[in-house]
Motif scaffolding. Structure first.
Motif, short mmCIF file in Angstrom:
data_model
loop_
_atom_site.label_atom_id
_atom_site.label_comp_id
_atom_site.label_asym_id
_atom_site.label_seq_id
_atom_site.Cartn_x
_atom_site.Cartn_y
_atom_site.Cartn_z
N HIS A 1 -4.59 -6.33 -9.77
CA HIS A 1 -4.70 -6.30 -11.06
C HIS A 1 -4.25 -7.05 -11.72
O HIS A 1 -3.36 -5.94 -12.76
N LEU B 1 -10.97 2.12 -4.50
CA LEU B 1 -11.18 2.55 -6.00
C LEU B 1 -12.81 1.32 -6.21
O LEU B 1 -14.10 1.49 -6.64
N GLU C 1 -10.31 -6.06 0.62
CA GLU C 1 -9.29 -6.20 -0.43
C GLU C 1 -9.58 -7.51 -1.09
O GLU C 1 -9.88 -8.51 -1.75
N LYS D 1 -2.15 -7.23 -2.12
CA LYS D 1 -2.03 -5.78 -1.70
C LYS D 1 -1.08 -6.12 -2.69
O LYS D 1 -0.63 -5.09 -3.55
N SER E 1 -7.01 9.18 -2.06
CA SER E 1 -5.85 7.51 -1.80
C SER E 1 -4.43 7.84 -0.98
O SER E 1 -3.52 8.62 -2.36
N VAL F 1 -3.37 10.02 -4.22
CA VAL F 1 -4.42 10.56 -5.82
C VAL F 1 -5.33 10.66 -4.87
O VAL F 1 -6.26 10.56 -3.75
N ASP G 1 0.59 -1.45 0.51
CA ASP G 1 0.06 0.05 -0.22
C ASP G 1 0.64 1.46 -0.29
O ASP G 1 0.31 2.10 -1.09
N GLY H 1 -6.91 4.55 -0.12
CA GLY H 1 -5.28 3.67 0.21
C GLY H 1 -5.27 2.80 1.02
O GLY H 1 -3.89 2.46 1.91
N LEU H 2 -5.97 1.87 1.40
CA LEU H 2 -5.72 1.31 2.52
C LEU H 2 -6.65 -0.20 2.56
O LEU H 2 -8.03 -0.36 2.96
N GLY H 3 -6.30 -0.64 0.85
CA GLY H 3 -5.28 -0.29 0.39
C GLY H 3 -6.04 0.64 -0.56
O GLY H 3 -7.35 0.60 -1.71
N PRO H 4 -4.98 0.85 -2.28
CA PRO H 4 -5.14 2.22 -2.98
C PRO H 4 -6.61 1.27 -3.52
O PRO H 4 -8.20 1.82 -3.98
N TYR H 5 -6.43 -0.04 -4.00
CA TYR H 5 -7.69 -1.13 -5.46
C TYR H 5 -9.29 -1.52 -4.44
O TYR H 5 -9.77 -0.74 -4.67
#
Lengths: 255, 255
Positions: free
Chosen positions: B185, B19, B216, B181, B44, A40, A34, B12-16
């Motif tokens: 993707h 999203l 996650e 993490k 993020s 962003v 992370d 950000g925890l985590g970024p994906y």
């Protein structure tokens, strides 16, 4: 990295194109955990931003650049130092100039990374001078010659579908039933079929590469090549340019 | 809709996972065109937020709640009125209380939508009282009994994998080679296999539903049922709760 660098993404035009850019920033960042990812922020305020093509085509006088500039200014005040906007049409000077003027009025030092400039620079690295580049865009982006002029100035030859083909690409984007803006997740088979046919038509015209110059299109066409021709997605190129502007060492697979 | 409502997502925890929540907000919003979507901001800033499990497991004294609270405060100052955080582990009171204290210090009226509360309320609507609910979480979330206590208080019976199974779920999330993490993707086949095995183990224990209590996990397991058992993803439930808090009429497919 300068710790205060922060990428700001103007989302909402449309919402999924904003997400797609953020995802591509993450995908192209060197990161094992992370904490390695870049800061962003995404502001997706679609209700605030009037429709772009209608303004450019003279159907309304409400310049969406004002609202876009307000969003950029809000991001700058909140700490964004590098801003990108995943919407090619909104880079038309009549819209973008109004937005950047509003951003400049904040007095904040912000670098705006321009999607058309980034995409054309990418095509120049990829194609020999004089190459024919296929172009898939909204009708408004074509009418304002955003990409055609930039490609020609760079010594490349833009190739677009015929009028009916251009109208069909626009339909795949904005049809209220099956267009990408109405249904992005998943994209409808109709929208994808239309875009595939347009790509095939460009491939048959003997282009060296196809540039997806509307940020909705890569939501439907995710292939890196179609009908034997490499496909370049302006959103991906913008993601790379934003990472490079923020911290070049974080770019995964630099060209 | 109250025009000033705006959803803020602590990413950000985590970024994906950040999203994924934003995408699920978009997916569940009634919208035919861009302007129908709700205003959403995503911050993020993963580099600012220390690791959560290490703090909860006593391996570091640096409370990530401080940084999370700073991000919430920045979003509130920038106009967010409803905040959600797609990270179950960070809802442990020792972290969340510190964050909400910092948010409250801004003096802004902000509604925080709690993922555990939302997920447990959803399970109660879905399962009869006394039902056995399978749970897949990080080790830190399990050790702090975030979900177990909340499910028991709601009259449901939490069922978790054995110790080795729990460690394997954690590994699928955080292994530096193939964990989600490290690679979201696409998610690695190893991570997905481990999580499928854990889901199968819970199904074999005769649970009524499986709750994915780590944001996650739904990046790897996107099915709505596995091995004949319905799967509930806490991120989706949070997305629905955020839409409802912002404008209930915008919720697509309300239960």
């Amino acid at each position: 990295m300068n710790e205060r660098q922060c990428i700001g993404v103007v989302g909402g035009l449309g919402p999924y194109a904003g997400l797609d850019l953020v995802r591509k920033i993450f995908d192209r960042t060197r990161a094992d955990h992370d904490q390695d990812h870049l800061p962003v922020m995404l502001y997706s305020f679609p209700g605030d931003i009037p429709v772009r093509p209608e303004f450019l085509l003279g159907l309304t006088r409400e310049n969406p650049g004002e609202a876009i500039g307000d969003i950029m200014a809000r991001m700058a005040e909140a700490g964004a130092t590098i801003i990108g906007m995943p919407c090619n049409t909104a880079h038309s000077p009549r819209i973008l100039d109004a937005a950047l003027e509003r951003l400049a009025a904040t007095g904040r030092r912000v670098r705006f990374v321009h999607i058309i400039d980034a995409a054309v620079a990418h095509m120049l690295r990829m194609c020999a001078p004089g190459s024919r580049v296929g172009l898939m865009c909204t009708v408004a982006t074509l009418r304002t010659r955003l990409y055609q002029d930039a490609l020609e100035q760079a010594g490349l030859v833009p190739v677009i579908p015929d009028d009916e083909g251009c109208a069909r690409v626009q339909d795949a984007i904005s049809n209220r039933e099956y267009g990408i803006k109405a249904s992005s997740h998943p994209v409808s088979p109709e929208a994808r079929d239309i875009l595939c046919q347009a790509a095939r038509g460009l491939a048959e015209k003997g282009v060296e590469a196809i540039l997806l110059g509307c940020t909705e299109i890569p939501l439907a066409l995710t292939e890196s090549s179609l009908f034997g021709v490499p496909v370049v997605d302006a959103t991906s190129v913008l993601a790379q340019a934003l990472i490079r502007a923020c911290d070049p060492e974080k770019l995964r697979f630099p060209e």
